[in-house]
Design an enzyme around this catalytic site. Sequence first.
Site, PDB file in Angstrom:
ATOM      1  N   LYS A 245     -16.147 -10.728 -29.582  1.00  0.00           N
ATOM      2  CA  LYS A 245     -16.964  -9.677 -28.954  1.00  0.00           C
ATOM      3  C   LYS A 245     -18.120  -9.430 -29.885  1.00  0.00           C
ATOM      4  O   LYS A 245     -17.937  -9.318 -31.090  1.00  0.00           O
ATOM      5  CB  LYS A 245     -16.095  -8.430 -28.779  1.00  0.00           C
TER       6      LYS A 245
ATOM      7  N   GLY B 218     -10.202  -0.998 -30.592  1.00  0.00           N
ATOM      8  CA  GLY B 218      -9.993  -0.692 -32.011  1.00  0.00           C
ATOM      9  C   GLY B 218     -10.970   0.359 -32.474  1.00  0.00           C
ATOM     10  O   GLY B 218     -12.048   0.511 -31.888  1.00  0.00           O
TER      11      GLY B 218
ATOM     12  N   SER C  43     -14.291  -8.016 -33.159  1.00  0.00           N
ATOM     13  CA  SER C  43     -15.515  -7.342 -32.782  1.00  0.00           C
ATOM     14  C   SER C  43     -16.516  -7.568 -33.903  1.00  0.00           C
ATOM     15  O   SER C  43     -16.272  -7.166 -35.038  1.00  0.00           O
ATOM     16  CB  SER C  43     -15.213  -5.854 -32.596  1.00  0.00           C
TER      17      SER C  43
ATOM     18  N   LYS D  65      -7.667   2.913 -25.639  1.00  0.00           N
ATOM     19  CA  LYS D  65      -7.569   3.363 -27.030  1.00  0.00           C
ATOM     20  C   LYS D  65      -6.774   4.654 -27.003  1.00  0.00           C
ATOM     21  O   LYS D  65      -7.225   5.639 -26.394  1.00  0.00           O
ATOM     22  CB  LYS D  65      -8.955   3.669 -27.611  1.00  0.00           C
TER      23      LYS D  65
ATOM     24  N   LYS E  94     -21.472  -6.908 -30.602  1.00  0.00           N
ATOM     25  CA  LYS E  94     -22.118  -5.654 -30.250  1.00  0.00           C
ATOM     26  C   LYS E  94     -23.555  -5.957 -29.843  1.00  0.00           C
ATOM     27  O   LYS E  94     -24.215  -6.785 -30.479  1.00  0.00           O
ATOM     28  CB  LYS E  94     -22.111  -4.719 -31.468  1.00  0.00           C
TER      29      LYS E  94
ATOM     30  N   ASP F 137     -15.024   1.768 -21.750  1.00  0.00           N
ATOM     31  CA  ASP F 137     -14.376   2.219 -22.990  1.00  0.00           C
ATOM     32  C   ASP F 137     -14.579   3.735 -23.064  1.00  0.00           C
ATOM     33  O   ASP F 137     -13.748   4.516 -22.570  1.00  0.00           O
ATOM     34  CB  ASP F 137     -15.006   1.463 -24.175  1.00  0.00           C
TER      35      ASP F 137
ATOM     36  N   ASP G 185     -20.369  -5.663 -26.190  1.00  0.00           N
ATOM     37  CA  ASP G 185     -20.119  -4.216 -26.128  1.00  0.00           C
ATOM     38  C   ASP G 185     -21.412  -3.494 -26.469  1.00  0.00           C
ATOM     39  O   ASP G 185     -21.958  -3.669 -27.561  1.00  0.00           O
ATOM     40  CB  ASP G 185     -19.010  -3.840 -27.130  1.00  0.00           C
TER      41      ASP G 185
ATOM     42  N   GLU H  63     -18.902  -4.452 -22.037  1.00  0.00           N
ATOM     43  CA  GLU H  63     -18.200  -3.197 -22.283  1.00  0.00           C
ATOM     44  C   GLU H  63     -19.195  -2.044 -22.393  1.00  0.00           C
ATOM     45  O   GLU H  63     -20.195  -2.147 -23.110  1.00  0.00           O
ATOM     46  CB  GLU H  63     -17.404  -3.352 -23.596  1.00  0.00           C
TER      47      GLU H  63
HETATM   48  O1  SMG Z   1     -11.274  -1.866 -34.942  1.00  0.00           O
HETATM   49  O2  SMG Z   1     -11.873  -3.927 -34.746  1.00  0.00           O
HETATM   50  C1  SMG Z   1     -12.100  -2.724 -34.643  1.00  0.00           C
HETATM   51  C2  SMG Z   1     -13.456  -2.286 -34.137  1.00  0.00           C
HETATM   52  C3  SMG Z   1     -13.611  -2.559 -32.695  1.00  0.00           C
HETATM   53  O3  SMG Z   1     -15.823  -2.591 -31.876  1.00  0.00           O
HETATM   54  C4  SMG Z   1     -14.839  -1.930 -32.090  1.00  0.00           C
HETATM   55  N1  SMG Z   1     -14.800  -0.613 -31.815  1.00  0.00           N
HETATM   56  O4  SMG Z   1     -16.734   0.660 -29.108  1.00  0.00           O
HETATM   57  O5  SMG Z   1     -15.045  -0.628 -29.082  1.00  0.00           O
HETATM   58  C5  SMG Z   1     -15.872   0.040 -29.711  1.00  0.00           C
HETATM   59  C6  SMG Z   1     -15.872   0.117 -31.219  1.00  0.00           C
HETATM   60  C7  SMG Z   1     -15.743   1.555 -31.629  1.00  0.00           C
HETATM   61  C8  SMG Z   1     -15.743   1.753 -33.077  1.00  0.00           C
HETATM   62  S1  SMG Z   1     -17.293   1.624 -33.783  1.00  0.00           S
HETATM   63  C9  SMG Z   1     -17.723   3.234 -34.054  1.00  0.00           C
HETATM   64 MG    MG Z   2     -16.321  -0.251 -27.180  1.00  0.00          MG
END
Ligand code: SMG
Ligand code: MG
Length: 368
Positions: free
Chosen positions: A161, A290, A135, A262, A163, A238, A188, A213
Amino acid sequence: MRIERMTLRLVRLPLVAFFETSFGRVYHRAFILVTLDGDGAQGLGECVAEVDPYYSSETNVGAWHIIKDFLAPLVIGRTFADPREVFPAMARVRGHHMAKAAVEMAAWDLAARLRDVPLSRLLGGTLREIPSGVSIGIQDSLEQLAAKVRTELDAGYRRIKIKIKPGWDVSAVAMVRERFGDIPLMVDANAAYTLADAEPLAALDRFGLMMIEQPLEYDDVRDHAALQRRIATSICLDESIHSLRAAEEALALEACRIINIKPGRLGGHAQSIRVHDLCAARGIPVWHGGMLESGVGRAHNIHLASLPNFTLPGDIAASRRYFAPDLIEPGIEVSANGMVAVPTGPGIGVAVDWDRVEAATIETLAID
Ligand code: SMG
Ligand code: MG
């Protein structure tokens, strides 16, 4: 197994690099480690609630209060024949899934250690290694994003992925497609859009993304269903999937074609397995999300992601992407072809470096 004692540790670790989502940038990770002692063994769990209530309404300080004052009394001194009984034992407390998950997952680790089997076996996992994705947060420039994508592809990760948020979406995706071609790519949004943005979101269709996402509100299902009817890209939920019931509703309304699991969001392993099984029965693929976990939480994630319907690469990257060093030694490694081995030792099967935990601990509380 009888749970005799619980220890909470509030731990704070610097991140190797900042992580930015549609709700802001973080430089540190603070979380609660939960240990449960019983029958001469010890189980470990990690509470993924963050400092601020932005991804979820829970925070680590709030979770500390909930675990100490409400959850601990419901499990300490009790005997459980199976870790599946732990989540129902806490049912009197509404919500607070991240707090509950930390306790429940520690109980699973304890149960697996008492039986001397890897946690994956107890959970029903079948995969020996799992595909790993990364991510990549929002960057200061497209140039920086390109450099990150290059690094992660070279490291072997099996999907990228990125953001997104309004203003950092089509331009970022177009750049990645132009420079890196037909790589497995997804985005995402962490709920940064509304249904009024259906048109700009449909503009992402031409990039052949694996999925988008959580484009809309964190507690929404209905608008996602309307959006899914208007865009070709598969929606993955999610934040909205906070329970088995929410997953059932989302599938009934066809609000998504993929689900991110999760355990922190769902209240632990048992609830996650139920969502996994529901999706498997409906032909909906799942992948493991994650929460910037330390090696303890990451190890739990790897065991859960060994269940057979986790067919898409998860956000389960190497320790070194986040912490140097991690709380476990050795850290989680990703092979050159983007796979993570499921630990084979008892329980979560990783070795915690307690000196590092001690050094990173801000507060400790033992409850018995
Ligand atoms: O643990 O590699 C990881 C992060 C993955 O992007 C990630 N998590 O929305 O999926 C999600 C985010 C939530 C955590 S950021 C606050
Ligand atoms: Mg997410």
